[in-house]
Write a protein that holds these residues in place. Structure first.
Motif, PDB file in Angstrom:
ATOM      1  N   GLY A  98       0.804  -1.199   0.000  1.00 33.65           N
ATOM      2  CA  GLY A  98       0.000   0.000   0.000  1.00 33.65           C
ATOM      3  C   GLY A  98       0.845   1.260   0.000  1.00 33.65           C
ATOM      4  N   PRO A  99       0.224   2.434   0.005  1.00 35.14           N
ATOM      5  CA  PRO A  99       0.958   3.703   0.032  1.00 35.14           C
ATOM      6  C   PRO A  99       1.806   3.825   1.293  1.00 35.14           C
ATOM      7  N   VAL A 100       2.683   4.817   1.272  1.00 34.54           N
ATOM      8  CA  VAL A 100       3.596   5.009   2.402  1.00 34.54           C
ATOM      9  C   VAL A 100       2.821   5.279   3.693  1.00 34.54           C
ATOM     10  N   ALA A 101       1.804   6.159   3.614  1.00 32.28           N
ATOM     11  CA  ALA A 101       1.018   6.473   4.813  1.00 32.28           C
ATOM     12  C   ALA A 101       0.351   5.218   5.373  1.00 32.28           C
ATOM     13  N   TRP A 102      -0.162   4.383   4.487  1.00 34.05           N
ATOM     14  CA  TRP A 102      -0.794   3.134   4.915  1.00 34.05           C
ATOM     15  C   TRP A 102       0.223   2.207   5.566  1.00 34.05           C
ATOM     16  N   GLN A 103       1.426   2.100   4.978  1.00 34.84           N
ATOM     17  CA  GLN A 103       2.442   1.220   5.538  1.00 34.84           C
ATOM     18  C   GLN A 103       2.918   1.714   6.901  1.00 34.84           C
ATOM     19  N   LEU A 104       3.087   3.040   7.048  1.00 38.12           N
ATOM     20  CA  LEU A 104       3.474   3.575   8.354  1.00 38.12           C
ATOM     21  C   LEU A 104       2.418   3.247   9.408  1.00 38.12           C
ATOM     22  N   ALA A 105       1.149   3.386   9.019  1.00 37.10           N
ATOM     23  CA  ALA A 105       0.068   3.128   9.966  1.00 37.10           C
ATOM     24  C   ALA A 105      -0.001   1.649  10.338  1.00 37.10           C
ATOM     25  N   THR A 106       0.029   0.775   9.330  1.00 41.34           N
ATOM     26  CA  THR A 106      -0.104  -0.651   9.627  1.00 41.34           C
ATOM     27  C   THR A 106       1.098  -1.176  10.398  1.00 41.34           C
ATOM     28  N   ARG A 107       2.295  -0.658  10.081  1.00 41.32           N
ATOM     29  CA  ARG A 107       3.480  -1.125  10.806  1.00 41.32           C
ATOM     30  C   ARG A 107       3.402  -0.706  12.273  1.00 41.32           C
ATOM     31  N   ARG A 108       2.935   0.506  12.516  1.00 39.52           N
ATOM     32  CA  ARG A 108       2.782   0.966  13.897  1.00 39.52           C
ATOM     33  C   ARG A 108       1.787   0.077  14.646  1.00 39.52           C
ATOM     34  N   LEU A 109       0.678  -0.254  14.002  1.00 39.62           N
ATOM     35  CA  LEU A 109      -0.322  -1.106  14.639  1.00 39.62           C
ATOM     36  C   LEU A 109       0.222  -2.514  14.866  1.00 39.62           C
ATOM     37  N   GLN A 110       1.046  -3.009  13.927  1.00 45.88           N
ATOM     38  CA  GLN A 110       1.621  -4.340  14.099  1.00 45.88           C
ATOM     39  C   GLN A 110       2.607  -4.388  15.252  1.00 45.88           C
ATOM     40  N   LEU A 111       3.359  -3.286  15.439  1.00 45.69           N
ATOM     41  CA  LEU A 111       4.326  -3.245  16.534  1.00 45.69           C
ATOM     42  C   LEU A 111       3.648  -3.048  17.886  1.00 45.69           C
ATOM     43  N   SER A 112       2.657  -2.166  17.943  1.00 49.36           N
ATOM     44  CA  SER A 112       1.992  -1.865  19.219  1.00 49.36           C
ATOM     45  C   SER A 112       0.595  -1.346  18.926  1.00 49.36           C
TER      46      SER A 112
END
Length: 778
Positions: free
Chosen positions: A398-412
């Motif tokens: 997905g877009p960069v904003a989507w990846q930043l959001a999903t990665r943050r949710l995956q980490l915590s």
């Protein structure tokens, strides 16, 4: 004091010192925690004030009641009373006419809030009614209550601060006719009205749904600033503190935020008491002295809230390893387990299943239902972290904003889940409540059968004397906004007289009106003055129709000697017609006669009903009609026709639900805003680092929105499913037909709307934090 106790005290005190001496950062965390907890304390204190408020209102109602105070013989201390009421722009205005039978020599005690009885033509009004009469909005009401005001009623004589009530002095009441003779005020009614189990269950669910989000928000607020606190604890480990000491120190820090939150909540509660006392919802209000929580409930709130905050802090630290060289919290551990998270929901279902179709409203069933509802709603909070973790773990690309959001949710995903856990509980509970309320409303609603295309208003004068009612009919016809008036005399219990003049036990029913009016009461064609029609009663009513030759007693002759009665013989040639519901929804069966058929001898026993076609949407039409009826020399009432009517109990529950839901939604919005701001503050350095590396602000802003949106969608989906399940079970408990399966749509929409508003409210802080200078440190 033992060594362990002294150690506990020292560690807690150190935590307190760290909370209040940590500079701007420490004070900010404490302030955010206090605000979040304070908002929850306000709601709890308001809920704890409800028993006292209802008790005070009931005591004042009992103090002015005359139920059971009737006496048969007049005396120096007896009073003739009559309850009267009117309506003005949707507000009910009640009053009581007073007439001491001994006049100036009366020894009767006035009602509460009144020092002396008003003289005939004088009126005592409540402060709220006085304000309304003196305002530009009350001009038409002032014309109606055109009496000499001599004072106001004291608080002890009113149900609430905004009650519209008055006492009017009169001299024309007659005992056992227009007035009731009493010798004192203050006999409480002893009638216990039975409330259906469905209404009992509805009240319970309303209370649970409105209060369930409060502990969720309190526990969320208690975890503000957890990452910074853990870093401080790691520094303490470096200088010799062990694991148990760090937990006690963390509990001390939480205790400060909880204590300040309780204090802040108490101050906010005191500040809003006056505005709450000034609110009137559907004629229901309270005095400032009523809004006081009971001592047992107050002590319970003061003890439970700090303990809940401390327990939340200790529970949150179970998965955090605070070591001298840092905090281990982001190492990938095992996935969240599903089994124990299903336990609350399964226990709740297990408690509700035995009550299906068998909820009786007894104490045991009430407790069982409350516990079951609480556990099932708690299941939504327990399942949400697992659902978010499992769903976000599968998101890729997905877009960069989507990846930043999903990665943050995956980490915590914990902070994001905690932010929406309250709204999840609220939406689940509100969905179930809406389904149950919709089912109860269908059961408690009575269809009136009124046809608003044929008439919009009905006026009833409690006399059939045409000499008194004809001027009123003409006055109504000339009233602004009225297009048509159809009057008829309604004699619903005219005794029939046999061949020797003996009254027959079976009554007859007679309606007298012109052809245009009778056409609204039955299906009549080719009507002419002088005709008489017979509309049979429905099958099974066992009402025999009147026959030609029957002699009917129509009441006292208005111009004849005392005791003379009007008698009318049913003529030959009575035509059978099919009855129809009147525009007011009332079936007109029996004899339907035109005035010419009675040869000028109109009934004097009964009432006069007038069907009006009027512009009820105009603000003054109904009030002008009420003024005309009020000024007439007959007692009467104006009714705005409605197609359906709900029970008074359900209407009161609906009022409480609307008021409570408004307060809870305000709490939800405020608490979520505080939570969101705290999360942004915790991630200030990360946002600043990304901006310093060249990440566009729009991308970061979009990523923050996605971090909120993904858990919100999952939380609302989970809440909708649990809410529909709970709603179906609650309806089955009281044997209501299942329905309203789409009740989650407005609830989910409202929840999403609140979250959207909170997100928009946090954007200014987000833009402020996305600056490279946020990397500065000391």
């Amino acid at each position: 004091m033992s060594g362990n106790t002294r150690q506990w005290a020292r560690d807690l005190w150190l935590g307190v010192r760290l909370a209040v001496s940590g500079g701007a950062s420490g004070w900010t965390r404490t302030a955010l925690t206090a605000v979040g907890i304070g908002l929850g304390v306000v709601v709890l204190l308001l809920a704890a004030s409800v028993p006292q408020a209802m008790s005070g209102r009931g005591e004042r109602a009992d103090a002015r009641s005359t139920f059971g105070a009737e006496v048969s013989a007049p005396a120096d201390d007896t009073i003739l009373v009559q309850d009267v009421w009117t309506e003005y722009r949707g507000e009910r205005i009640a009053g009581r006419e007073l007439q001491p039978e001994a006049g100036q020599d009366s020894t009767a005690v006035p009602p509460p809030g009144v020092s002396d009885f008003p003289a005939p033509g004088e009126v005592l009004v409540s402060p709220a009614l006085a304000r309304l009469l003196d305002s530009p909005n009350g001009e038409l009401l002032a014309e109606r209550l055109d009496y000499r005001r001599v004072g106001v009623i004291g608080d002890e004589g009113l149900l609430g601060s905004q009650e519209l009530y008055y006492y009017l002095g009169v001299d024309d009441l007659v005992a056992d006719s227009t007035g009731t003779r009493v010798d004192h005020f203050g006999d409480p009614p002893s009638l216990d009205s039975e409330v259906s189990p469905a209404l009992i269950l509805l009240v319970l669910v309303v209370a649970v749904v409105l209060l369930m989000p409060v502990p969720v928000f309190i526990t969320t607020a208690a975890r503000f600033g957890g990452e910074r606190r853990d870093r401080r604890l790691a520094a303490l480990r470096l200088v010799g503190a062990d694991v148990r000491m760090t937990r006690r120190i963390a509990a001390g820090e939480s205790l400060v935020g909880a204590a300040v939150g309780v204090l802040l909540g108490g101050l906010l509660f005191l500040a809003i008491r006056a505005p709450v006392a000034g609110i009137s919802v559907s004629d229901t209000s309270f005095f400032l002295s009523d809004i006081v929580p009971g001592w047992p409930l107050t002590v319970l709130v003061l003890l439970v809230v700090p303990l809940l905050a401390i327990g939340t802090t200790l529970f949150a630290m179970r998965s955090v390893v605070v070591e001298p060289l840092g905090v281990v919290r982001q190492a990938s551990g095992g996935p969240r387990r599903l089994l124990w998270r299903l336990v609350p929901a399964l226990l709740g279902i297990g408690l509700l299943l035995p009550l299906l179709g068998d909820f009786s409203g007894t104490d045991s069933s009430v407790v069982q239902a409350i516990v079951g509802v609480v556990l099932l709603l708690s299941g939504a909070t327990a399942l949400l972290p697992w659902l978010v973790e499992r769903c976000t773990a599968r998101l890729r690309g997905g877009p960069v904003a989507w990846q930043l959001a999903t990665r943050r949710l995956q980490l915590s995903s914990g902070p994001a889940v905690r932010a929406i856990s309250g709204i999840t509980v609220a939406v689940a509970g509100a969905t179930a409540l809406y389904m149950l309320f919709d089912g109860v409303r269908a059961a408690e609603t009575t269809e009136t059968g009124a046809d608003l295309d044929r008439a919009q208003v009905e006026v009833v004068a409690w006399t059939a004397d045409s000499a008194l009612t004809e001027p009123l009919v003409e006055e109504l016809r000339s009233t602004e906004g009225v297009q048509r008036v159809l009057p008829y005399i309604d004699s619903e219990a005219v005794p029939r007289v046999g061949g020797e003049g003996a009254p027959n036990e079976e009554p007859a029913y007679l309606r007298v009106g012109d052809c245009a009016t009778l056409a609204e009461l039955a299906r009549i064609e080719d009507c002419a003055d002088g005709e008489v029609y017979q509309a049979p009663a429905p099958d099974g009513w066992e009402i025999s129709p009147s026959k030609p030759g029957d002699v009917l007693d129509l009441g006292a002759a208005p111009d004849g000697p005392e005791g003379e009665r009007i008698q009318w013989t049913v003529p030959d040639g009575v035509r059978d017609v099919e009855p129809r519901d009147s525009p007011a929804g009332r079936l007109a069966y029996g004899l339907l006669a035109t005035p010419g058929a009675l040869e000028g001898q109109l009934p004097t026993d009964g009432s006069t009903r007038m069907l009006l076609q009027a512009d009820v949407d105009a603000p003054d039409t109904l009030e002008l009609l009420r003024n005309a009826v009020w000024a007439a020399p007959v007692e009467g009432q104006v009714w705005k026709l409605e197609t359906s009517r709900i029970s008074d109990e359900l209407a009161n529950i609906q009022i409480g639900m609307v008021v409570g839901a408004s307060g809870v939604m305000a709490l939800i919005a405020a608490s979520m805003l505080v939570t969101t701001l705290e999360q942004l503050r915790e991630r200030r350095r990360l946002l600043s680092a990304l901006v310093a590396l060249g990440t566009p602000r729009a991308t970061l802003g979009a990523s923050v929105l996605w971090q909120t949106a993904v858990p919100v969608v999952l939380g609302l989906a989970l809440a909708s499913g649990i809410g529909v399940l709970l709603g179906a079970m609650l309806m089955s408990l009281v044997r209501l037909p299942l329905g309203s399966w789409l009740a989650f749509l407005p609830m989910a929409g409202a929840g999403a709307g609140v979250i959207a508003l909170v997100t928009l409210g946090s954007l200014p802080l987000l833009w402020r934090l996305m600056r490279p200078d946020g990397l500065r440190t000391e």
